[in-house]
Design an enzyme around this catalytic site. Structure first.
Site, PDB file in Angstrom:
ATOM      1  N   GLU A  39       0.805  -1.237   0.000  1.00 43.38           N
ATOM      2  CA  GLU A  39       0.000   0.000   0.000  1.00 43.38           C
ATOM      3  C   GLU A  39       0.832   1.280   0.000  1.00 43.38           C
ATOM      4  OE1 GLU A  39      -2.329   1.183   3.315  1.00 43.38           O
ATOM      5  OE2 GLU A  39      -0.584   1.342   4.596  1.00 43.38           O
ATOM      6  N   ASN A  40       2.120   1.197   0.384  1.00 44.66           N
ATOM      7  CA  ASN A  40       2.967   2.394   0.406  1.00 44.66           C
ATOM      8  C   ASN A  40       4.105   2.303  -0.614  1.00 44.66           C
ATOM      9  OD1 ASN A  40       2.464   1.681   3.694  1.00 44.66           O
ATOM     10  ND2 ASN A  40       1.765   3.672   2.957  1.00 44.66           N
ATOM     11  N   HIS A  68      -4.250   3.125   2.233  1.00 45.72           N
ATOM     12  CA  HIS A  68      -3.628   3.981   1.208  1.00 45.72           C
ATOM     13  C   HIS A  68      -3.946   3.523  -0.213  1.00 45.72           C
ATOM     14  CE1 HIS A  68      -1.423   6.828   3.638  1.00 45.72           C
ATOM     15  NE2 HIS A  68      -1.058   5.854   4.444  1.00 45.72           N
ATOM     16  N   HIS A 158      -5.256  -5.296   8.030  1.00 46.98           N
ATOM     17  CA  HIS A 158      -4.681  -3.958   8.015  1.00 46.98           C
ATOM     18  C   HIS A 158      -5.445  -3.092   9.015  1.00 46.98           C
ATOM     19  CE1 HIS A 158      -1.988  -1.226   5.917  1.00 46.98           C
ATOM     20  NE2 HIS A 158      -2.911  -0.301   6.042  1.00 46.98           N
TER      21      HIS A 158
HETATM   22 FE   LIG Z   1       1.315   1.297   5.490  1.00 44.06          FE
HETATM   23 FE   LIG Z   2      -2.145   1.644   6.236  1.00 43.66          FE
END
Ligand SMILES: [Fe+2]
Ligand SMILES: [Fe+2]
Length: 267
Positions: A39-40, A68, A158
């Site tokens: 996600e990053n 994200h 998450h």
């Molecule tokens: Fe993250």
């Molecule tokens: Fe996150």
């Protein structure tokens, strides 16, 4: 079978860590399958087809995500076309993409004979997080559906709050092989196997620069806390680690045999 889960890959340093460290980890742990939270992976926020290809090419089989998810508009392409990319399952039903998938183990070289399938599920918590559908009952139903195809089920939960993470995993104990948390970017030391055979770790940590605040340059984050003013949070550079966990699962029962944290620095 043995799988490696890699915690949130942050930016270019995170992608580099996967590229450089995964071959060694694969050999060292005789890995059959690799899952990573991406996600990053695009500049610290979100994911694009380009960063996803880079992560898949490094040897990752399935990429999960989290809050994200929407940061890069190109993610729509992944959600529409890439079966190996998962989003949290507890978005409303019309949301593009999939919250789970069943995948064939491609990598030979282990003692596994014949075809073996691994299910991967991605869910998101609701405590101190954007509101989504309740992940508890959705995940239980999804696990039941997946168990008709394979008993080997890995869940990336998450979420922010450790209580929600532990309760979620305890609720799924015996229904899935492992629940590993992501999102906080801080690796916890509570790896364990619950009585029903579900391996658990509250957070896998993050893969990227640890001379940072959760992967971002330190100064702007401090300034934001001091002033309350918005800042640009660039991805930091130094002390790059791959964080995650290796989980050994009994092929026949789907129960976890062992869980071991991984925190490996780029040499
Ligand atoms: Fe993250
Ligand atoms: Fe996150």
């Amino acid at each position: 079978m043995k799988l490696l889960f890699i915690g949130d890959i942050v930016g270019q340093p995170g992608r580099r860590a996967v590229k450089e460290l995964l071959p060694k980890l694969r050999k060292q742990h005789a890995l059959d399958f690799v899952i990573a939270n991406g996600e990053n992976s695009a500049g610290g926020s979100g994911i694009t087809p380009k960063t996803a290809v880079e992560i898949f090419s490094a040897g990752v089989d399935v990429i999960t995500s989290g809050d994200h998810l929407w940061d890069q508009k190109e993610v729509m392409e992944l959600l529409a076309n890439e079966k190996r990319f998962l989003r949290p399952l507890n978005y409303p039903p019309e949301t593009p993409g999939h919250g789970s998938g069943v995948f064939e183990v491609q990598n030979p070289g282990s003692k596994i004979q014949g075809p073996l399938s691994v299910a991967v599920m991605n869910a998101q918590g609701r405590t101190f997080m954007p509101p989504l559908e309740n992940p508890f009952l959705l995940a239980l139903d999804e696990a039941k559906r997946l168990r008709e195809r394979t008993k080997i089920i890995f869940v990336d939960f998450h979420a922010e709050a450790t209580s929600e993470k532990i309760a979620f995993a305890r609720f799924l104990d015996g229904q899935v092989s492992a629940v590993v948390g992501t999102h906080t970017h801080v690796q916890t030391a509570d790896e364990q196997i619950f009585p029903g055979g579900t391996a658990y770790l509250s957070d896998a940590g993050f893969t990227g620069p640890h001379e940072s605040v959760l992967g971002r340059e330190i100064e702007p984050v401090i300034k934001r806390f001091l002033t309350g003013m918005p800042q640009r949070f660039e991805v930091a550079k130094d002390r790059v680690f791959l964080n995650g966990a290796v989980i050994e699962i009994d092929d026949a029962s789907g129960k976890a045999v062992k869980i071991q944290r991984v925190s490996e620095a780029i040499p």
